[in-house]
Design a protein around this motif. Structure first.
Motif, short mmCIF file in Angstrom:
data_model
loop_
_atom_site.label_atom_id
_atom_site.label_comp_id
_atom_site.label_asym_id
_atom_site.label_seq_id
_atom_site.Cartn_x
_atom_site.Cartn_y
_atom_site.Cartn_z
N VAL A 214 0.83 -1.21 0.00
CA VAL A 214 0.00 0.00 0.00
C VAL A 214 0.87 1.25 0.00
CG1 VAL A 214 -1.66 1.34 1.38
CG2 VAL A 214 -2.01 -1.11 1.03
N LYS A 215 1.94 1.27 0.77
CA LYS A 215 2.84 2.43 0.79
C LYS A 215 3.46 2.66 -0.58
CE LYS A 215 4.10 2.30 5.65
NZ LYS A 215 5.16 2.09 6.64
N ILE A 216 3.87 1.59 -1.23
CA ILE A 216 4.46 1.71 -2.57
C ILE A 216 3.41 2.23 -3.55
CG2 ILE A 216 5.46 0.41 -4.49
CD1 ILE A 216 6.70 -1.45 -2.28
N LEU A 217 2.21 1.68 -3.49
CA LEU A 217 1.13 2.12 -4.36
C LEU A 217 0.80 3.59 -4.13
CD1 LEU A 217 -1.05 1.52 -6.46
CD2 LEU A 217 -2.51 0.74 -4.59
N GLN A 218 0.71 4.01 -2.88
CA GLN A 218 0.42 5.41 -2.58
C GLN A 218 1.50 6.33 -3.14
OE1 GLN A 218 0.07 5.15 1.70
NE2 GLN A 218 -2.17 5.30 1.60
N ALA A 219 2.75 5.95 -2.99
CA ALA A 219 3.85 6.76 -3.50
C ALA A 219 3.77 6.88 -5.02
CB ALA A 219 5.19 6.17 -3.07
N ILE A 220 3.45 5.77 -5.70
CA ILE A 220 3.33 5.80 -7.16
C ILE A 220 2.17 6.70 -7.57
CG2 ILE A 220 2.76 4.42 -9.19
CD1 ILE A 220 4.33 2.10 -7.87
N LEU A 221 1.03 6.57 -6.90
CA LEU A 221 -0.14 7.38 -7.25
C LEU A 221 0.12 8.88 -7.05
CD1 LEU A 221 -2.99 5.13 -5.83
CD2 LEU A 221 -2.35 5.46 -8.23
N GLN A 222 0.80 9.22 -5.96
CA GLN A 222 1.14 10.63 -5.74
C GLN A 222 2.09 11.13 -6.82
OE1 GLN A 222 2.64 10.73 -1.73
NE2 GLN A 222 0.59 10.61 -0.82
N ALA A 223 3.04 10.30 -7.20
CA ALA A 223 3.99 10.68 -8.24
C ALA A 223 3.30 10.84 -9.59
CB ALA A 223 5.11 9.64 -8.33
N ILE A 224 2.33 10.00 -9.87
CA ILE A 224 1.56 10.12 -11.11
C ILE A 224 0.88 11.47 -11.19
CG2 ILE A 224 -0.54 9.30 -12.27
CD1 ILE A 224 0.36 6.44 -11.59
N GLU A 225 0.30 11.90 -10.09
CA GLU A 225 -0.40 13.19 -10.08
C GLU A 225 0.57 14.35 -10.34
OE1 GLU A 225 -3.63 13.62 -10.26
OE2 GLU A 225 -3.73 11.43 -10.26
N VAL A 226 1.75 14.28 -9.78
CA VAL A 226 2.75 15.33 -9.99
C VAL A 226 3.18 15.36 -11.45
CG1 VAL A 226 5.11 16.08 -9.44
CG2 VAL A 226 3.59 15.32 -7.61
N VAL A 227 3.47 14.21 -12.01
CA VAL A 227 3.92 14.14 -13.40
C VAL A 227 2.78 14.51 -14.36
CG1 VAL A 227 4.82 12.60 -15.21
CG2 VAL A 227 5.79 12.53 -12.91
N ARG A 228 1.59 14.14 -14.02
CA ARG A 228 0.44 14.52 -14.84
C ARG A 228 0.33 16.04 -14.92
NH1 ARG A 228 -5.64 12.36 -14.31
NH2 ARG A 228 -4.46 10.67 -13.37
N ALA A 229 0.53 16.69 -13.81
CA ALA A 229 0.42 18.16 -13.76
C ALA A 229 1.62 18.86 -14.39
CB ALA A 229 0.25 18.61 -12.32
N HIS A 230 2.78 18.20 -14.36
CA HIS A 230 4.01 18.83 -14.84
C HIS A 230 4.87 17.86 -15.65
CE1 HIS A 230 3.08 22.14 -12.16
NE2 HIS A 230 2.91 21.26 -11.19
N PRO A 231 4.37 17.39 -16.79
CA PRO A 231 5.19 16.45 -17.58
C PRO A 231 6.42 17.13 -18.16
CG PRO A 231 3.27 17.14 -18.82
CD PRO A 231 3.12 17.73 -17.44
N ARG A 232 7.52 16.40 -18.22
CA ARG A 232 8.77 16.96 -18.75
C ARG A 232 9.13 16.37 -20.10
NH1 ARG A 232 13.72 16.76 -15.79
NH2 ARG A 232 13.43 14.52 -15.80
N HIS A 233 8.34 15.45 -20.61
CA HIS A 233 8.70 14.74 -21.83
C HIS A 233 8.81 15.63 -23.05
CE1 HIS A 233 4.22 14.41 -21.68
NE2 HIS A 233 4.38 14.88 -22.89
N ASN A 234 8.13 16.75 -23.07
CA ASN A 234 8.20 17.59 -24.26
C ASN A 234 9.11 18.80 -24.09
OD1 ASN A 234 6.61 18.99 -22.52
ND2 ASN A 234 4.86 19.21 -23.88
N GLN A 235 9.84 18.86 -22.98
CA GLN A 235 10.79 19.94 -22.80
C GLN A 235 12.02 19.71 -23.67
OE1 GLN A 235 11.73 20.16 -18.66
NE2 GLN A 235 9.83 21.20 -18.13
N SER A 236 12.55 20.78 -24.22
CA SER A 236 13.76 20.62 -25.02
C SER A 236 14.93 20.31 -24.11
CB SER A 236 14.04 21.89 -25.82
OG SER A 236 14.25 22.97 -24.94
N LYS A 237 15.84 19.48 -24.60
CA LYS A 237 17.00 19.10 -23.81
C LYS A 237 18.07 20.16 -23.96
CE LYS A 237 15.96 14.28 -24.10
NZ LYS A 237 16.42 12.95 -24.23
N GLY A 238 18.76 20.38 -22.89
CA GLY A 238 19.84 21.31 -22.97
C GLY A 238 20.05 21.90 -21.69
#
Length: 92
Positions: free
Chosen positions: A68-92
Motif C-alpha cells: 500500500v505504501k508503494i502504491l500510494q507513493a506511485i499514485l502521488q507521483a503520477i499526479e505530480v507528473v500529470r500536472a508537470h510532464p517533462r517529456h516535451n521539454q527541449s533538452k539542454g
C-alpha cells in the motif's frame, strides 16, 4: 561488493500495472522515469547486498502495508507528473 536499493525493483514491479489503469497518463520513458524517481523519494530505501537479503525484501514487499505504501507513493507521483510532464521539454 554489489549493493542495491530493493525499493527500485518494488516500484518498477508495480509501476506498469498501475499505469495500465491510467490510460490518460503519458507512458513515455521520461514520464515513467519521473514517476519512479518521485515515488522512490517518498519511500525509505531498502538496501540489499546478498541474495538472502533480496529474498527477505521480496517477502517484505508482499506484505499488505508495504504494498500500500508503494502504491500510494506511485499514485502521488503520477499526479505530480500529470500536472508537470517533462517529456516535451527541449533538452539542454
Amino acid at each position: 561488493m554489489h549493493i542495491r536499493n530493493f525499493m527500485e525493483d518494488a516500484v518498477a514491479h508495480q509501476l506498469d500495472s498501475v499505469l495500465a489503469k491510467y490510460p490518460d497518463i503519458c507512458h513515455c520513458e521520461q514520464c515513467k522515469s519521473d514517476i519512479a524517481a518521485l515515488a522512490l523519494n517518498q519511500l525509505p530505501p531498502k538496501y540489499v547486498s546478498t541474495e538472502r537479503g533480496e529474498v527477505f525484501s521480496r517477502v517484505n514487499e508482499m506484505e499488505t502495508q508495504n504494498a500500500v505504501k508503494i502504491l500510494q507513493a506511485i499514485l502521488q507521483a503520477i499526479e505530480v507528473v500529470r500536472a508537470h510532464p517533462r517529456h516535451n521539454q527541449s533538452k539542454g
